[in-house]
Design a protein around this motif. Sequence first.
Motif, PDB file in Angstrom:
ATOM      1  N   ASP A  58       0.838  -1.201   0.000  1.00 17.88           N
ATOM      2  CA  ASP A  58       0.000   0.000   0.000  1.00 17.88           C
ATOM      3  C   ASP A  58       0.875   1.254   0.000  1.00 17.88           C
ATOM      4  OD1 ASP A  58       0.960   0.093   2.592  1.00 17.88           O
ATOM      5  OD2 ASP A  58      -0.977   0.538   3.506  1.00 17.88           O
TER       6      ASP A  58
ATOM      7  N   GLY B  64      -4.759   5.555   6.429  1.00 17.01           N
ATOM      8  CA  GLY B  64      -4.988   4.111   6.448  1.00 17.01           C
ATOM      9  C   GLY B  64      -4.442   3.436   5.195  1.00 17.01           C
TER      10      GLY B  64
ATOM     11  N   PHE C 240      -0.930 -10.113   9.183  1.00 14.59           N
ATOM     12  CA  PHE C 240      -0.453  -9.076   8.254  1.00 14.59           C
ATOM     13  C   PHE C 240       0.752  -8.429   8.916  1.00 14.59           C
ATOM     14  CE2 PHE C 240      -2.171  -4.577   6.790  1.00 14.59           C
ATOM     15  CZ  PHE C 240      -0.918  -4.199   6.362  1.00 14.59           C
TER      16      PHE C 240
ATOM     17  N   ARG D 153      -5.610  -8.948  10.538  1.00 16.93           N
ATOM     18  CA  ARG D 153      -6.728  -8.934   9.571  1.00 16.93           C
ATOM     19  C   ARG D 153      -6.132  -8.544   8.233  1.00 16.93           C
ATOM     20  NH1 ARG D 153      -5.585  -3.644   8.602  1.00 16.93           N
ATOM     21  NH2 ARG D 153      -4.857  -2.629  10.476  1.00 16.93           N
TER      22      ARG D 153
ATOM     23  N   GLY E 250      -5.269  -6.184   5.154  1.00 18.65           N
ATOM     24  CA  GLY E 250      -5.040  -4.752   5.013  1.00 18.65           C
ATOM     25  C   GLY E 250      -6.137  -4.135   4.160  1.00 18.65           C
ATOM     26  N   ASP E 251      -6.393  -2.865   4.396  1.00 19.19           N
ATOM     27  CA  ASP E 251      -7.330  -2.107   3.587  1.00 19.19           C
ATOM     28  C   ASP E 251      -6.552  -0.894   3.091  1.00 19.19           C
ATOM     29  OD1 ASP E 251      -9.320  -0.538   2.551  1.00 19.19           O
ATOM     30  OD2 ASP E 251     -10.729  -0.890   4.181  1.00 19.19           O
TER      31      ASP E 251
ATOM     32  N   GLU F 195      -5.132  -3.202   0.728  1.00 22.25           N
ATOM     33  CA  GLU F 195      -4.435  -4.347   0.123  1.00 22.25           C
ATOM     34  C   GLU F 195      -5.396  -5.484  -0.202  1.00 22.25           C
ATOM     35  OE1 GLU F 195      -3.523  -2.650   2.798  1.00 22.25           O
ATOM     36  OE2 GLU F 195      -1.371  -2.742   3.156  1.00 22.25           O
TER      37      GLU F 195
HETATM   38  N1  GLY Z   1      -3.316  -0.465   4.673  1.00 22.75           N
HETATM   39  C1  GLY Z   1      -2.824  -0.705   5.974  1.00 22.75           C
HETATM   40  C2  GLY Z   1      -3.790  -1.243   6.923  1.00 22.75           C
HETATM   41  O1  GLY Z   1      -4.805  -1.822   6.588  1.00 22.75           O
HETATM   42  O2  GLY Z   1      -3.550  -1.120   8.120  1.00 22.75           O
END
Ligand code: GLY
Length: 426
Positions: A211, A225, A268, A286, A288-289, A291
């Motif tokens: 990310d 984030g 992660f 969990r 990634g967001d 990812e």
């Molecule tokens: N993109 C990083 C996270 O989900 O913490």
Amino acid sequence: MNILLLGSGGREHALAWKIAASPLVTKLWCAPGNAGIAQEAECVPLDLADHAAVIAFCQASKVDFVVVGPEAPLVAGIVDDLEAAGFKTFGPNQSAARLEGSKGFTKDLCKAHNIPTAAYERFKAAEPAKAYARSQAKPIVIKADGLAAGKGVIIAETIAEAEAAIDMMFSGGLGEAGTEVVIEEFLVGEEASFFALCDGEIAIALASAQDHKRAFDGDKGPNTGGMGAYSPAPATTPELTHRTMKEIIQPTVRAMKEMDAPFRGVLFAGLMITQQGPKLIEYNVRFGDPECQVLMLRLMSDLVPSLIAARDGQLKNFDLRWYDDAALVVVMASKGYPGSYRKGSVIEGLGAASAVEGVEIFHAGTRAEGGRITANGGRVLGVAATGTSVAEAQTRAYAAVDKIDWPEGFCRRDIGYLAVEREKAS
Ligand code: GLY
Ligand code: AMP
């Protein structure tokens, strides 16, 4: 089977999209969900902090399997409560979620098992923390022990900055998260993310993804984030994957099992690739967001059996297959994010954008209001695309971004630039 997915972000939209495609699924709900998730699942307005309400819904709706997206309910023990009520749930229990819920816990585990990480000390009061910070080389990294929604890490260039960070945390600036503080060595290298699916004993590496954490082009501006992501990540070579599994992931999974807190779910790891090899910066428990959005686009296998196998301790001999195509996601956020921003602005052009070849749009913070889609959060949309290379996925994703009419939003224009440069050079 009947599945309930918990969460409301872009990660959960991607999970809902992939779960809904499984032939094993009869019915999919998502709580609380968002306007995009509503295209894949029936959204139910549950408060995830109210575990009894989630359990009551599972009982009333005959849910067979629950999938937890975000960290907060995991750290709060929702898996323990659902399992105790008889509902099979994907995600670590509270004791295993300490890997994200307490940075001090993870650092102590690394020390006890020789897992490479930055040198550190833990503190419960400001004065000894400051004395330690003064005695160490700068920059020095000050971290709140608990969950702080991405605001818990301060890289202090000077002793004055370190002392201000320590005072801010111990005076309650980050709430409960800052009642304990970890101070650690500043690591130099390239960052990489690493994901593994774990069943308590076995860990399987997922495809690589990376990310972009900073808000603005050129990796400048405040931490967020995640403003975009791509997969595969060329920095994650087969050798790095091998070393990370052997030196970091597998010893962690063994250590958690030994302490009777077996880790089941997605582990992660945030890594720094240093001259001595990969070192653990932190764990998340969990996906990634954002990812997850690119991983789901590249996953060829049915996701549902792998989540069930992780929950059931059956990952041995399990195999995940991935498409060779690359994927890239550009996050569109409300102007002002990660600071304060306005909600309620109207987003147009989503239909034209999703018609671009290879494009999939994942909603993060949206609402449907009177037939229109409005912004309802900081990160609002993830415009994702696949392609034969990261460069092609990038071109397609930005072609779709350019069809979206949302003056109150912004995005980075350079997501994936390092991967694209590497592709050109090779
Ligand atoms: N993109 C990083 C996270 O989900 O913490
Ligand atoms: P975290 O919330 O732990 O992922 O930290 C946020 C960001 O701070 C990371 O992505 C790194 O860029 C940076 N960071 C955290 N710890 C260190 C460290 N020990 N050395 C260098 N950078 C760090």
